[in-house]
Design an enzyme around this catalytic site. Structure first.
Site, PDB file in Angstrom:
ATOM      1  N   CYS A  25      -6.008 -28.165  11.373  1.00 35.56           N
ATOM      2  CA  CYS A  25      -7.181 -29.041  11.465  1.00 35.56           C
ATOM      3  C   CYS A  25      -6.824 -30.503  11.235  1.00 35.56           C
ATOM      4  O   CYS A  25      -7.537 -31.402  11.692  1.00 35.56           O
ATOM      5  CB  CYS A  25      -8.256 -28.583  10.483  1.00 35.56           C
ATOM      6  SG  CYS A  25      -8.907 -26.970  10.939  1.00 35.56           S
ATOM      7  N   GLY A  39     -11.479   4.111   1.101  1.00 37.38           N
ATOM      8  CA  GLY A  39     -12.458   4.813   1.916  1.00 37.38           C
ATOM      9  C   GLY A  39     -13.595   3.976   2.445  1.00 37.38           C
ATOM     10  O   GLY A  39     -14.594   4.515   2.936  1.00 37.38           O
ATOM     11  N   ASP A  58       0.873  -1.164   0.000  1.00 36.24           N
ATOM     12  CA  ASP A  58       0.000   0.000   0.000  1.00 36.24           C
ATOM     13  C   ASP A  58       0.916   1.221   0.000  1.00 36.24           C
ATOM     14  O   ASP A  58       2.130   1.087   0.052  1.00 36.24           O
ATOM     15  CB  ASP A  58      -0.928  -0.028   1.213  1.00 36.24           C
ATOM     16  CG  ASP A  58      -0.171   0.239   2.486  1.00 36.24           C
ATOM     17  OD1 ASP A  58      -0.751   0.055   3.549  1.00 36.24           O
ATOM     18  OD2 ASP A  58       1.002   0.623   2.413  1.00 36.24           O
ATOM     19  N   SER A  59       0.347   2.426  -0.054  1.00 36.37           N
ATOM     20  CA  SER A  59       1.236   3.592  -0.216  1.00 36.37           C
ATOM     21  C   SER A  59       1.519   4.260   1.123  1.00 36.37           C
ATOM     22  O   SER A  59       2.191   5.271   1.198  1.00 36.37           O
ATOM     23  CB  SER A  59       0.540   4.625  -1.107  1.00 36.37           C
ATOM     24  OG  SER A  59      -0.632   5.038  -0.422  1.00 36.37           O
ATOM     25  N   GLY A  60       0.958   3.699   2.188  1.00 37.77           N
ATOM     26  CA  GLY A  60       1.215   4.315   3.480  1.00 37.77           C
ATOM     27  C   GLY A  60       0.182   5.365   3.842  1.00 37.77           C
ATOM     28  O   GLY A  60       0.064   5.768   4.983  1.00 37.77           O
ATOM     29  N   GLN A  79     -11.852   7.434  -4.243  1.00 40.61           N
ATOM     30  CA  GLN A  79     -12.355   7.938  -2.995  1.00 40.61           C
ATOM     31  C   GLN A  79     -13.767   8.507  -3.229  1.00 40.61           C
ATOM     32  O   GLN A  79     -14.470   8.046  -4.128  1.00 40.61           O
ATOM     33  CB  GLN A  79     -11.392   8.984  -2.406  1.00 40.61           C
ATOM     34  CG  GLN A  79     -10.048   8.405  -1.955  1.00 40.61           C
ATOM     35  CD  GLN A  79     -10.171   7.434  -0.790  1.00 40.61           C
ATOM     36  OE1 GLN A  79     -11.189   7.382  -0.086  1.00 40.61           O
ATOM     37  NE2 GLN A  79      -9.125   6.628  -0.573  1.00 40.61           N
ATOM     38  N   ASP A 136      -8.039  -7.621   0.748  1.00 41.31           N
ATOM     39  CA  ASP A 136      -7.050  -7.838   1.815  1.00 41.31           C
ATOM     40  C   ASP A 136      -7.716  -7.476   3.138  1.00 41.31           C
ATOM     41  O   ASP A 136      -8.555  -6.563   3.178  1.00 41.31           O
ATOM     42  CB  ASP A 136      -5.808  -6.954   1.610  1.00 41.31           C
ATOM     43  CG  ASP A 136      -6.007  -5.570   2.203  1.00 41.31           C
ATOM     44  OD1 ASP A 136      -6.544  -4.697   1.491  1.00 41.31           O
ATOM     45  OD2 ASP A 136      -5.676  -5.373   3.411  1.00 41.31           O
TER      46      ASP A 136
HETATM   47  C1  LIG Z   1      -2.761   2.449  -0.303  1.00 40.76           C
HETATM   48  C2  LIG Z   1      -3.110   3.207   0.920  1.00 40.76           C
HETATM   49  N1  LIG Z   1      -4.389   3.860   0.714  1.00 40.76           N
HETATM   50  C3  LIG Z   1      -5.508   3.410   1.268  1.00 40.76           C
HETATM   51  N2  LIG Z   1      -5.475   2.323   2.054  1.00 40.76           N
HETATM   52  C4  LIG Z   1      -6.662   1.929   2.656  1.00 40.76           C
HETATM   53  C5  LIG Z   1      -6.630   0.844   3.535  1.00 40.76           C
HETATM   54  C6  LIG Z   1      -7.815   0.490   4.184  1.00 40.76           C
HETATM   55  N3  LIG Z   1      -8.090  -0.461   5.133  1.00 40.76           N
HETATM   56  C7  LIG Z   1      -9.405  -0.294   5.433  1.00 40.76           C
HETATM   57  N4  LIG Z   1     -10.071  -1.013   6.365  1.00 40.76           N
HETATM   58  C8  LIG Z   1      -9.395  -1.937   7.201  1.00 40.76           C
HETATM   59  N5  LIG Z   1      -9.987   0.669   4.727  1.00 40.76           N
HETATM   60  C9  LIG Z   1      -9.020   1.193   3.941  1.00 40.76           C
HETATM   61  C10 LIG Z   1      -9.055   2.269   3.059  1.00 40.76           C
HETATM   62  C11 LIG Z   1      -7.856   2.645   2.427  1.00 40.76           C
HETATM   63  C12 LIG Z   1      -7.823   3.783   1.547  1.00 40.76           C
HETATM   64  O1  LIG Z   1      -8.838   4.463   1.307  1.00 40.76           O
HETATM   65  N6  LIG Z   1      -6.627   4.134   1.003  1.00 40.76           N
HETATM   66 ZN   LIG Z   2      -8.154 -25.485   9.385  1.00 37.46          ZN
END
Ligand SMILES: CCNc1nc2cc3[nH]c(NC)nc3cc2c(=O)[nH]1
Ligand SMILES: [Zn+2]
Length: 374
Positions: free
Chosen positions: A311, A218, A93-95, A191, A268
């Site tokens: 299991c 988002g 991801d980009s952080g 977004q 993910d």
């Molecule tokens: C690549 C980074 N950008 C980025 N990561 C996210 C990671 C998330 N993880 C969750 N729920 C666990 N919502 C997200 C939204 C974004 C999002 O809107 N943007």
């Molecule tokens: Zn299992």
């Protein structure tokens, strides 16, 4: 010779797709679940465990790896694949999300986002260009643009202005990485909060920039299932038909099936690994809370329908004992099983789409996990 970025759809079942995404480190069969390896490791399990459980691709967090051990250090060791001995695909991801969700002090401007490290409070700055350069150092197969994930409840006016800046940042990310250079792909992130028209606005703007895939950002930020599904059902089918669609940070088994039904290909979530560490296990018959007294003398497998290492070799009584004794093995066996469950769910979805039976599969799990599986 596989061309990284090539996305071939083999079958459709309603809006659900069964496809193959080609990357520099191999093919990914979709729909796919991606275990999260935040700091360069999927917590408590090794690459061999992941391979045995059927993992095709894992996720790394740019924010964490930049702060520790450092993207330059990883680059000097040959990149993240070599560093963590994982030679299949990696998405980073980009952080952006971590900066907004983990860092306390932060300032966002047109230039990028200034934040303090959660480790030592030191000051750092991510521009779109910096976010891409870090991911190039890590050598991930799929890079994500720097975006602003507006929180749940952000007002419409702010959401509208923020998506415009997220698009300008996306353009700047694209400008510093030629499509396909070093086999690395780049995904744009949609977004627009919980406003259908702003979501369409964000998507429309991103479509003018060539990305190899598009993500829905988002969501899974504290909203109701109803709000998540409303946006998911609206924007999923409107995303480019011929490119991979990635729903970030989602989700429960039912959220994933809802996403697949809306045409999403990639998912993910930390749920399987995080819940494993608090004893909440996902099985073919619903959630099992392994610490419950009822399992004290239960000699049966955690999930009779699961083929995972946990299991096949250990009883519920033993897993409960490990958990209550806080044995480290408990984290490994529970995490392995939960990851195997989510990977198996994705495999069953791929098979169901091929056979035109996806609706039946979703109904089956609805009967076990309810409508949203929370
Ligand atoms: C690549 C980074 N950008 C980025 N990561 C996210 C990671 C998330 N993880 C969750 N729920 C666990 N919502 C997200 C939204 C974004 C999002 O809107 N943007
Ligand atoms: Zn299992």
């Amino acid at each position: 010779m596989p061309v990284p970025g090539r996305f071939t759809i083999h079958a459709r079942d309603g809006k659900a797709r069964r496809a193959t995404l080609h990357t520099a480190h191999g093919e990914i069969q979709t729909p796919v679940f991606m275990p999260v390896g935040t700091q360069g490791s999927v917590k408590a399990v090794g690459p061999d465990d992941l391979l045995q459980a059927g993992s095709q691709i894992i996720l790394g967090n740019t924010y964490h790896l930049y702060l520790r051990p450092g993207d330059e250090l990883v680059a000097r060791r040959g990149g993240l694949h070599r560093f963590m001995s994982w030679d299949k695909p990696i998405l980073t991801d980009s952080g952006g999300f971590q900066v907004f969700s983990l860092s306390t002090i932060r300032k966002i401007s047109e230039k990028g986002v200034e934040f303090r490290s959660y480790l030592d409070g030191s000051k750092h700055f991510f521009s779109p260009e910096k976010a891409i350069s870090i991911q190039q150092n890590l050598g991930s197969d799929i890079m994500m643009v720097l975006d602003e994930c507006v929180g749940y409840g952000a007002d419409r006016e702010y959401t509208a202005r923020s998506l415009e800046r997220t698009t300008r940042w996306a353009r700047r990310c694209r400008e510093v990485h030629t499509p396909g250079a070093d086999g690395q792909l780049m995904f744009g992130i949609i977004q627009g909060g919980f406003h259908e028209d702003l979501r369409e606005e964000s998507l429309g703007q991103l479509l003018e920039i060539p990305f190899e895939g598009y993500a829905i950002g988002g969501l899974s930020v504290g909203e109701s299932t109803e709000d998540m599904y409303r946006i998911l059902n609206h924007i999923g089918p409107r995303m480019p038909e011929e490119k991979p669609r990635y729903l970030m940070g989602v989700g429960t088994p039912m959220d994933i099936l809802e996403g697949i039904e809306s045409g999403v290909d990639m998912f993910d979530c930390v749920l399987p690994t995080r819940n494993a560490r608090n004893g909440t296990l996902f099985t073919s018959q619903g959630k099992v809370n392994i610490k419950r007294a009822e399992f004290r003398e239960d000699d049966g497998p955690l999930d009779p329908n699961c083929q995972c290492y946990t299991c096949r070799n250990f009883s519920r009584a033993y897993l409960r004992h490990l958990y209550t004794a806080r044995e480290i093995l408990s984290y490994r066996l529970n995490s392995l099983h939960n990851i195997a469950f989510f990977l198996e769910l994705a495999r069953q979805a791929r098979e169901a789409i091929e056979g035109g039976r996806f609706a039946e599969l979703k109904a089956h799990y609805q009967g076990i996990y309810g409508t949203d599986g929370r």
